[in-house]
Design an enzyme around this catalytic site. Sequence first.
Site, PDB file in Angstrom:
ATOM      1  N   GLU A  12      -8.457 -10.736  65.870  1.00 38.66           N
ATOM      2  CA  GLU A  12      -9.222 -10.216  67.006  1.00 38.66           C
ATOM      3  C   GLU A  12      -9.727 -11.375  67.838  1.00 38.66           C
ATOM      4  O   GLU A  12     -10.001 -12.450  67.314  1.00 38.66           O
ATOM      5  CB  GLU A  12     -10.430  -9.403  66.538  1.00 38.66           C
ATOM      6  CG  GLU A  12     -10.084  -8.146  65.821  1.00 38.66           C
ATOM      7  CD  GLU A  12     -11.304  -7.300  65.480  1.00 38.66           C
ATOM      8  OE1 GLU A  12     -12.448  -7.759  65.694  1.00 38.66           O
ATOM      9  OE2 GLU A  12     -11.107  -6.188  64.993  1.00 38.66           O
ATOM     10  N   LYS A  23     -20.909  -7.181  73.330  1.00 37.67           N
ATOM     11  CA  LYS A  23     -19.803  -8.020  72.865  1.00 37.67           C
ATOM     12  C   LYS A  23     -18.595  -7.110  72.648  1.00 37.67           C
ATOM     13  O   LYS A  23     -18.719  -6.043  72.049  1.00 37.67           O
ATOM     14  CB  LYS A  23     -20.170  -8.734  71.570  1.00 37.67           C
ATOM     15  CG  LYS A  23     -19.094  -9.704  71.085  1.00 37.67           C
ATOM     16  CD  LYS A  23     -19.545 -10.482  69.878  1.00 37.67           C
ATOM     17  CE  LYS A  23     -20.353 -11.669  70.355  1.00 37.67           C
ATOM     18  NZ  LYS A  23     -20.629 -12.654  69.309  1.00 37.67           N
TER      19      LYS A  23
END
Length: 126
Positions: A39, A51
């Site tokens: 990721e 985020k």
Amino acid sequence: EEVSTLIEKIEVLEGDGGVGTDLKLTFVPGTPGLSTTSEKFTKIDNEKRVKETEVVERGYLEMGFTLYRVRFEVIEEGDDSCIIRSTIEYEVKEEAAANASYVTIEPLEGITQIAKSYLTKNKAAK
């Protein structure tokens, strides 16, 4: 306090926690459809406490997903508490649509519990 999570290990492959940071997540053996995934932080807004990460390798991409994005938003609830709103956004190829059933918030719950334990312990230490 025991924290149940599907994530066995998180490694920082590149970056300092800012946009572009690349993480490798290793899932506990037997997690349906997943062993590892990579990721990348794609959005960080400290002012809005948001985020976002997107899967860039393996994991859901190997299962026919073309997008798998996770968004965390921290909402202040007074001086000593907050709410974490987690959102999963994904797109999956039509021929792999059945794999959408593997999308679960369980890893996010585990991450949230780990963060809660860490913050509670460190607040008490101050």
